[in-house]
Structures are given as structure tokens and as C-alpha cells.
Motif scaffolding. Sequence first.
Motif, PDB file in Angstrom:
ATOM      1  N   TYR A 460      60.360 -67.361  18.751  1.00  0.00           N
ATOM      2  CA  TYR A 460      59.325 -66.369  18.460  1.00  0.00           C
ATOM      3  C   TYR A 460      59.169 -66.013  16.970  1.00  0.00           C
ATOM      4  O   TYR A 460      58.031 -65.926  16.483  1.00  0.00           O
ATOM      5  N   PRO A 461      60.246 -65.839  16.217  1.00  0.00           N
ATOM      6  CA  PRO A 461      60.053 -65.432  14.812  1.00  0.00           C
ATOM      7  C   PRO A 461      59.109 -66.337  14.033  1.00  0.00           C
ATOM      8  O   PRO A 461      58.322 -65.862  13.205  1.00  0.00           O
ATOM      9  N   SER A 462      59.117 -67.606  14.331  1.00  0.00           N
ATOM     10  CA  SER A 462      58.229 -68.475  13.563  1.00  0.00           C
ATOM     11  C   SER A 462      56.784 -68.381  14.055  1.00  0.00           C
ATOM     12  O   SER A 462      55.846 -68.757  13.355  1.00  0.00           O
ATOM     13  N   LEU A 463      56.596 -67.869  15.262  1.00  0.00           N
ATOM     14  CA  LEU A 463      55.225 -67.716  15.789  1.00  0.00           C
ATOM     15  C   LEU A 463      54.596 -66.398  15.351  1.00  0.00           C
ATOM     16  O   LEU A 463      53.385 -66.265  15.283  1.00  0.00           O
ATOM     17  N   TYR A 464      55.454 -65.411  15.116  1.00  0.00           N
ATOM     18  CA  TYR A 464      54.942 -64.057  14.887  1.00  0.00           C
ATOM     19  C   TYR A 464      54.270 -63.905  13.526  1.00  0.00           C
ATOM     20  O   TYR A 464      54.810 -64.293  12.504  1.00  0.00           O
ATOM     21  N   ARG A 476      49.531 -66.100  21.314  1.00  0.00           N
ATOM     22  CA  ARG A 476      50.720 -66.856  20.881  1.00  0.00           C
ATOM     23  C   ARG A 476      51.824 -66.787  21.939  1.00  0.00           C
ATOM     24  O   ARG A 476      52.551 -67.757  22.154  1.00  0.00           O
ATOM     25  N   ILE A 477      51.945 -65.635  22.569  1.00  0.00           N
ATOM     26  CA  ILE A 477      52.956 -65.514  23.643  1.00  0.00           C
ATOM     27  C   ILE A 477      52.587 -66.444  24.796  1.00  0.00           C
ATOM     28  O   ILE A 477      53.439 -67.113  25.380  1.00  0.00           O
ATOM     29  N   LYS A 478      51.285 -66.519  25.053  1.00  0.00           N
ATOM     30  CA  LYS A 478      50.825 -67.412  26.128  1.00  0.00           C
ATOM     31  C   LYS A 478      51.134 -68.868  25.801  1.00  0.00           C
ATOM     32  O   LYS A 478      51.528 -69.656  26.669  1.00  0.00           O
ATOM     33  N   GLU A 483      54.312 -73.712  26.776  1.00  0.00           N
ATOM     34  CA  GLU A 483      55.266 -74.679  26.242  1.00  0.00           C
ATOM     35  C   GLU A 483      56.553 -74.730  27.081  1.00  0.00           C
ATOM     36  O   GLU A 483      57.172 -75.767  27.270  1.00  0.00           O
ATOM     37  N   MET A 484      56.934 -73.533  27.599  1.00  0.00           N
ATOM     38  CA  MET A 484      58.206 -73.434  28.315  1.00  0.00           C
ATOM     39  C   MET A 484      58.066 -73.541  29.828  1.00  0.00           C
ATOM     40  O   MET A 484      59.017 -73.325  30.570  1.00  0.00           O
ATOM     41  N   GLY A 485      56.863 -73.847  30.272  1.00  0.00           N
ATOM     42  CA  GLY A 485      56.659 -74.002  31.717  1.00  0.00           C
ATOM     43  C   GLY A 485      56.417 -72.700  32.450  1.00  0.00           C
ATOM     44  O   GLY A 485      56.674 -72.573  33.648  1.00  0.00           O
ATOM     45  N   TYR A 486      55.881 -71.697  31.747  1.00  0.00           N
ATOM     46  CA  TYR A 486      55.519 -70.417  32.370  1.00  0.00           C
ATOM     47  C   TYR A 486      53.995 -70.343  32.462  1.00  0.00           C
ATOM     48  O   TYR A 486      53.293 -70.864  31.587  1.00  0.00           O
ATOM     49  N   ALA A 487      53.481 -69.716  33.510  1.00  0.00           N
ATOM     50  CA  ALA A 487      52.030 -69.592  33.686  1.00  0.00           C
ATOM     51  C   ALA A 487      51.456 -68.642  32.636  1.00  0.00           C
ATOM     52  O   ALA A 487      52.145 -67.727  32.189  1.00  0.00           O
ATOM     53  N   PRO A 488      50.184 -68.829  32.247  1.00  0.00           N
ATOM     54  CA  PRO A 488      49.587 -67.977  31.207  1.00  0.00           C
ATOM     55  C   PRO A 488      49.351 -66.535  31.681  1.00  0.00           C
ATOM     56  O   PRO A 488      49.244 -65.628  30.860  1.00  0.00           O
ATOM     57  N   HIS A 503      55.750 -66.219  34.327  1.00  0.00           N
ATOM     58  CA  HIS A 503      54.449 -66.104  33.660  1.00  0.00           C
ATOM     59  C   HIS A 503      54.614 -65.461  32.286  1.00  0.00           C
ATOM     60  O   HIS A 503      55.713 -64.979  31.940  1.00  0.00           O
ATOM     61  N   ALA A 504      53.504 -65.423  31.537  1.00  0.00           N
ATOM     62  CA  ALA A 504      53.575 -64.931  30.146  1.00  0.00           C
ATOM     63  C   ALA A 504      54.116 -63.508  30.072  1.00  0.00           C
ATOM     64  O   ALA A 504      54.771 -63.132  29.088  1.00  0.00           O
ATOM     65  N   GLY A 505      53.863 -62.709  31.123  1.00  0.00           N
ATOM     66  CA  GLY A 505      54.382 -61.328  31.160  1.00  0.00           C
ATOM     67  C   GLY A 505      55.905 -61.328  31.072  1.00  0.00           C
ATOM     68  O   GLY A 505      56.499 -60.395  30.503  1.00  0.00           O
ATOM     69  N   ASP A 506      56.530 -62.350  31.652  1.00  0.00           N
ATOM     70  CA  ASP A 506      58.001 -62.419  31.579  1.00  0.00           C
ATOM     71  C   ASP A 506      58.449 -62.612  30.133  1.00  0.00           C
ATOM     72  O   ASP A 506      59.442 -62.037  29.692  1.00  0.00           O
ATOM     73  N   ILE A 507      57.704 -63.446  29.425  1.00  0.00           N
ATOM     74  CA  ILE A 507      58.071 -63.703  28.020  1.00  0.00           C
ATOM     75  C   ILE A 507      57.933 -62.405  27.217  1.00  0.00           C
ATOM     76  O   ILE A 507      58.815 -62.047  26.442  1.00  0.00           O
ATOM     77  N   SER A 508      56.807 -61.695  27.452  1.00  0.00           N
ATOM     78  CA  SER A 508      56.673 -60.458  26.658  1.00  0.00           C
ATOM     79  C   SER A 508      57.708 -59.422  27.092  1.00  0.00           C
ATOM     80  O   SER A 508      58.153 -58.627  26.254  1.00  0.00           O
TER      81      SER A 508
END
Length: 547
Positions: A460-464, A476-478, A483-488, A503-508
Motif C-alpha cells: 500500500y505505501p507505494s500506491l498511496y 487504488r484499493i480496488k 491484483e490479490m484475487g479480491y472482488a472489487p 472483496h475490496a472492503g476487506d482490504i480497506s
Amino acid sequence: MDYQALADLLYPDLAHDCAYYEALYPERDLPEGAMVTRFAPSPTGYLHLGGVYQVMCDERLAHRSGGVFMLRIEDTDSKRELADGVRVILDGIEKFGITIDEGVTRAGEKGAYGPYIQSERREIYRTFAKRLVALGKAYPCFCSEEKLAAMRAEQEANKENPGYYGKYAACRGLSLDEVRAHLEAGDSFVLRFRAEPTGTRPEFSDCVRGRIDVPENDADMVLMKSDGIPVYHFAHAVDDHLMRTTHVVRGEEWLATLPLHVALFDSFGWKRPRYIHTATIMKQDGGGKRKLSKRKDPEAAVEYFFTEGYPKEALIDYLLMLLNSNYEEWRDANPSLSYEEFPYSVEKMSHSGALFDFSKLNDVSKNVISRMSAEEAFASASLWSRSYAPEWHALFTKDPAKALAILSIGRGGEKPRKDLGAWKELPAYAGFFFAETFAPDYEPLRTFDAADVRTVFARYPSLYDPADDQQTWFGRIKELAAEMGYAPDTKTWKKNKEAYKGHAGDISMMLRVAVTGRQNSPDLCEVMRILGAEEVSARLARAAEAI
Ligand code: GLU
């Protein structure tokens, strides 16, 4: 009986007569309809919520009508420290931002109708007591405590009404010589009102309650105690007459003695004030309602609400809702106007059902806080923290720009967020922004795949980019999610759970827990911007180490 001779005998040494005081305190020169009100607390070292409820009513009536709001201190039966008692009252009134036009103020007594402290008015009470004696409406009573106790016992045994009346009123018929003999013997006396019951129920009205049905006064009540100090009833009549009070706003506990008060005004031939007896503030307790109790309920004291950090605007809104039945509707229609614009009226006052309700106050306060600008919120929050949370105050106000940014989250727009009901909640809400109070709970991270969590924190730091707007930020989180196999999004994930790891909510959520230390937080994109890229990276690294 020569009443004037009796009056001279009892009060031989007065500097002035009533006419002097009538001239000293003339009718006020105010516009038609202007109301003169007063708050008249006893300085008990405590300001009850019910007192401020009356203050709001007094203040609104006076100031909306171009009249005068006074503060009079009723210290005739207070054995306590006067200065401290007055300070508590002034502090409380001041915290509401209410202006006292006349009477006792921080800068001392102000106004042409004083003194406004009853203990400084003894000479005035004595002068008017003398007048009442001269009119044949009051007389000295030399009965001892023992005699009065025997009288009460006899009345109880005979199942008669208690009080000094009829055959029990032994001193009513004392001759001038008998009175003189008592005085010469050094006997002390109380002054009693000479009640003249007519056997009818007199007509009184209250501005809010309308016609009031209370039995007439039929007992010879004490007006002046043996130390020459008046009881409430007498002081009320004399003070409100001489201060030219037009509307007496006071608690409903005074309704029962209203006949005596009215009889006193009538005896002097004075114009009666209009009365507004306010409802006692009650609270729900289990299945029933009871009075707010000084002993049991911390919220009975006004100071409590300031300690909790309710903004004064919220307390005012709430009290006005209790006082005027149409205030809430007006407030909903006029969210940004000052309460001073509300057409407060006696007609809309409720005479019952002043039920104090915390959840309602919290709703009102959430609305008030959510409508403040960030600057107003900062001022209001700092006012609270300076006095009640000094450590937090130092931390939060150290960098005002950061504090303003924190308070700006979710503010403004059609539907501002209603996260805070009182400033006491602020440290818990915003504590994670500061290294000193950041106490993360990483436990929720364990519900995710540990390798994935580490990947997210590493990537994440390089994406932020702090310059990203909300949409780009989430985009970007999506991307990372994909990339990691999680739904948008959740919808896609729900349709085909087998195809995704989440899903993306898990990442956030992973990011939220690492950055704020908890699962619920204000808008994460804003939070990250306030913390800055460096701190975000540091917190992700710290969380990665902790799991
Ligand atoms: N000192 C009285 C009280 O505290 C005042 C009542 C009144 O406002 O007249 O109840």
C-alpha cells in the motif's frame, strides 16, 4: 386598636417610610409590553437544571419584549458561604452566554432597583413590615416554640388543620399595653400576617396554567422572623413590587402559597405581578417518573452537562424544546438561526411534562455539533477541554490546523455526520490521530489471511498518494484488491463467493485497523491525508510486525 401606635412601638427606628422607597424605585419607563423578569435563586452552592430552565424562560421573555432580566439573590435563610454560592450561579448563567441586565453580576451589583441581595435589604423589609402593621394587616406574635409545639400537638389530636388561626392565634388580640409589656420584658417576636378568610375560593390565574384553584390563605403566616429577617413570602412581595417585576417565573412548588402572596399584594394595594409557575423537571425511573434529585442524579446540577462537554447551544435548544411546544419544529425548519430568533411565547409554554430525557438531549446535541463549522466546533471543544480535560486539551490544540482538519471530517454539506453528542466523546473519537493516545487493537486483523494482510501493508505505501480524491483513493484499493484475487465490491463477491478471497472492503478494513487501530473510524481517506503518507506507512509497518 391604634395600629399606627403599634407600628411605631414595634419599629421605632426606621430611617425612611414606604413613600421614600416608592419614589426611589419608580415605575419603569419601558415600552408597552416590555416584561421585567428575575431569577431569584438561593445561593446553595448548586445550580439545578430546573433553575436554568427558569432562567431561559425569564431571559427570553425579557429580551424578546425589550424588557429587563434581573438576578436577585435570596439569601435570607441560607447559612452557607454567600460568595461561593453566588459564584456557582453566575458561572452557570455565564456558561449559557446569558446576559444579566440588572442585579448581581460578576462585576458587582448593577441597576437602580437594588440592593439585589436580600440580606442587604433588611431596612426595606422592616419599613414595609411596619406599614403592614399600621394597616392592621400584621401583628407581633410572642408565642414560644413550646407553645407552638403544644398547639400543633393539639391540632393533630383533634384532627384539625395545622397552623396559627382562629382560637389558636393567641397573639392576634393582644392590646397595645400587652405588646409593650412583652417588649419591655425583652421578649422576641415574629410578625404574622392577619389572614382574613372569606370562605370562598379566590380567583387567581397563571399565565401558563390559566385559572388556578387553590384554597385561600386562612392562617396567620409568619412574615418576619424574630431576627427581623423576612420569610420568602414577604420578601417576594416587597422585592417584586419594588423592583417592578412584571412576570414572576418560579417553580410550581410555590403554587400552594400563592394565595398568601396575592393577599400580601392586595393588602398593600399593589398591582399583582403575572405569575408563571414552571413544571418541575422529572425523569423516567423504571416504570415511573420522579423529580430530578440532587442526591441521586448527577444531571440535576447544570455543571454536570458542562463537565460532559455538551455545547451550550445544545443545552439551550434542549431547554427551549422542553419550555415551548413549538420550538423543535421551528428548529428543524431553521437549523442555522440563533435561538434568539425564535418567537418564544408564554402561550406555547407547557405546564406539565417537563420530562428530562438523555437520549433526546444527545440527539439534539449531535445535531448542534454536526451543524457547527470546523472553527466553531474547535472553539466549543476547546472550551470544554481547557477546563475538563487538560491533558487532552494540550494534545489536541497543540497543532490547531490538524485539529481543524480532524473536526472537518464529514462536516458541511446536506447531511453532515453526527458522530459526536458531547465533547467528552472527542478523545475516544480522535485519540488515534496522536502518537500519545494511539492505542491500536489489531485483533480484528486475525480474521483475515495473515499473508494477505502482510501483502496489503507492504504494497500500500507505494500506491498511496495524499493528493488523491476519495474516488481515486478507493480506486487504488480496488486495484490492489483485484491484483490479490479480491472482488472489487461486495455485490460482485456475494454473487460468486467461491471465485474470490474476499472483496475490496476487506482490504480497506485491514488498512483501517492498522492506521486507526480500530474497526470504526471517520472517513479513512481523510484520516490518511491528515496523518500523512509517512505516518500511514509507519503504522502499516507497526501493524505488520504485531500480527
Ligand atoms: N428563592 C426562591 C427559590 O429558590 C425563589 C422563588 C422565586 O423565584 O420567587 O425557590
